[in-house]
Design a protein around this motif. Structure first.
Motif, PDB file in Angstrom:
ATOM      1  N   MET A  38      36.789  37.462  39.508  1.00  0.00           N
ATOM      2  CA  MET A  38      36.313  38.779  39.944  1.00  0.00           C
ATOM      3  C   MET A  38      36.084  38.807  41.452  1.00  0.00           C
ATOM      4  SD  MET A  38      36.517  40.471  37.218  1.00  0.00           S
ATOM      5  CE  MET A  38      35.746  42.010  37.604  1.00  0.00           C
ATOM      6  N   ASP A  39      35.544  37.732  42.013  1.00  0.00           N
ATOM      7  CA  ASP A  39      35.370  37.657  43.460  1.00  0.00           C
ATOM      8  C   ASP A  39      36.721  37.732  44.171  1.00  0.00           C
ATOM      9  OD1 ASP A  39      32.594  37.504  43.355  1.00  0.00           O
ATOM     10  OD2 ASP A  39      32.550  35.311  43.494  1.00  0.00           O
ATOM     11  N   ASP A  40      37.704  36.982  43.658  1.00  0.00           N
ATOM     12  CA  ASP A  40      39.053  37.014  44.242  1.00  0.00           C
ATOM     13  C   ASP A  40      39.671  38.403  44.140  1.00  0.00           C
ATOM     14  OD1 ASP A  40      38.805  34.322  44.814  1.00  0.00           O
ATOM     15  OD2 ASP A  40      40.101  33.658  43.168  1.00  0.00           O
ATOM     16  N   ALA A  41      39.501  39.046  42.987  1.00  0.00           N
ATOM     17  CA  ALA A  41      40.046  40.393  42.796  1.00  0.00           C
ATOM     18  C   ALA A  41      39.395  41.369  43.763  1.00  0.00           C
ATOM     19  CB  ALA A  41      39.839  40.847  41.349  1.00  0.00           C
ATOM     20  N   GLY A  42      38.107  41.220  43.984  1.00  0.00           N
ATOM     21  CA  GLY A  42      37.410  42.091  44.937  1.00  0.00           C
ATOM     22  C   GLY A  42      37.972  41.950  46.343  1.00  0.00           C
ATOM     23  N   LEU A  43      38.238  40.710  46.748  1.00  0.00           N
ATOM     24  CA  LEU A  43      38.817  40.476  48.079  1.00  0.00           C
ATOM     25  C   LEU A  43      40.218  41.077  48.184  1.00  0.00           C
ATOM     26  CD1 LEU A  43      37.692  36.782  48.672  1.00  0.00           C
ATOM     27  CD2 LEU A  43      36.759  38.854  49.736  1.00  0.00           C
ATOM     28  N   CYS A  97      37.084  48.629  43.583  1.00  0.00           N
ATOM     29  CA  CYS A  97      36.531  47.446  44.251  1.00  0.00           C
ATOM     30  C   CYS A  97      35.020  47.357  44.014  1.00  0.00           C
ATOM     31  CB  CYS A  97      36.844  47.517  45.744  1.00  0.00           C
ATOM     32  SG  CYS A  97      36.446  46.027  46.647  1.00  0.00           S
ATOM     33  N   ASP A  98      34.335  48.501  44.083  1.00  0.00           N
ATOM     34  CA  ASP A  98      32.888  48.516  43.825  1.00  0.00           C
ATOM     35  C   ASP A  98      32.591  48.098  42.382  1.00  0.00           C
ATOM     36  OD1 ASP A  98      32.489  49.371  46.417  1.00  0.00           O
ATOM     37  OD2 ASP A  98      32.162  51.475  45.870  1.00  0.00           O
ATOM     38  N   SER A  99      33.404  48.559  41.438  1.00  0.00           N
ATOM     39  CA  SER A  99      33.218  48.181  40.031  1.00  0.00           C
ATOM     40  C   SER A  99      33.460  46.688  39.826  1.00  0.00           C
ATOM     41  CB  SER A  99      34.163  48.972  39.132  1.00  0.00           C
ATOM     42  OG  SER A  99      33.835  50.335  39.149  1.00  0.00           O
ATOM     43  N   VAL A 100      34.472  46.174  40.482  1.00  0.00           N
ATOM     44  CA  VAL A 100      34.775  44.734  40.383  1.00  0.00           C
ATOM     45  C   VAL A 100      33.625  43.919  40.957  1.00  0.00           C
ATOM     46  CG1 VAL A 100      36.283  42.926  41.301  1.00  0.00           C
ATOM     47  CG2 VAL A 100      37.280  44.963  40.286  1.00  0.00           C
ATOM     48  N   GLN A 101      33.087  44.360  42.090  1.00  0.00           N
ATOM     49  CA  GLN A 101      31.973  43.636  42.696  1.00  0.00           C
ATOM     50  C   GLN A 101      30.742  43.672  41.799  1.00  0.00           C
ATOM     51  OE1 GLN A 101      32.026  41.717  45.548  1.00  0.00           O
ATOM     52  NE2 GLN A 101      30.122  41.061  44.591  1.00  0.00           N
TER      53      GLN A 101
END
Length: 140
Positions: A38-43, A97-101
């Motif tokens: 999830m961190d990688d996806a956010g980036l 991105c906000d949802s992923v974070q």
């Protein structure tokens, strides 16, 4: 040509298999893999958003250049529509991105809570030579 292409990262496949293994260390590992994915996806999403925003601004400038070159107005209109569409897509990517974070934050919180609740029990069970009852055995 777009530089958007699937990237081969360690989290490209399923980050954590749903295999029914609920042992403490397995759950901790799965939560860790999910959090990292999830961190990688956010980036990646943030980089995509910045790129889309820059492309929207560039496309807007191109529409101005087309208009200044006295080309047919339909080309200016179509180029402006592309610019607006890219800007709108960038806004939606920001929401994603906000949802992923938020999901990543909840995953790390779940990992900490799981560790706090079951870490000591796992230490006890792992360091004994004798078999011990599974959690919940005495709750009957």
């Amino acid at each position: 040509m777009s530089d958007l292409a699937p990237r081969s990262t360690s989290t490209a496949s399923a980050p954590a298999p749903a295999d029914g293994d609920n042992r403490y260390k397995s759950v901790q590992s799965k939560l860790d893999k999910l959090g990292k994915a999830m961190d990688d996806a956010g980036l990646e999403l943030e980089a995509l958003r910045r790129s889309m925003k820059a492309n929207a601004a560039h496309t807007h400038d191109v529409a101005g250049d087309i208009e200044n070159a006295d080309l047919d107005a339909k080309f200016v209109e179509v180029t402006n529509l592309v610019s607006v569409a890219l800007g709108g897509a960038a806004v939606e990517v920001k929401r994603l991105c906000d949802s992923v974070q938020e999901t990543a934050d909840l995953t790390w919180e779940a990992k900490r809570t799981h560790s706090r609740l079951y870490g000591a029990l796992d230490d006890l069970r792992s360091n004994r030579r004798e078999k011990t009852p599974r959690p919940g055995f005495f709750n009957r």
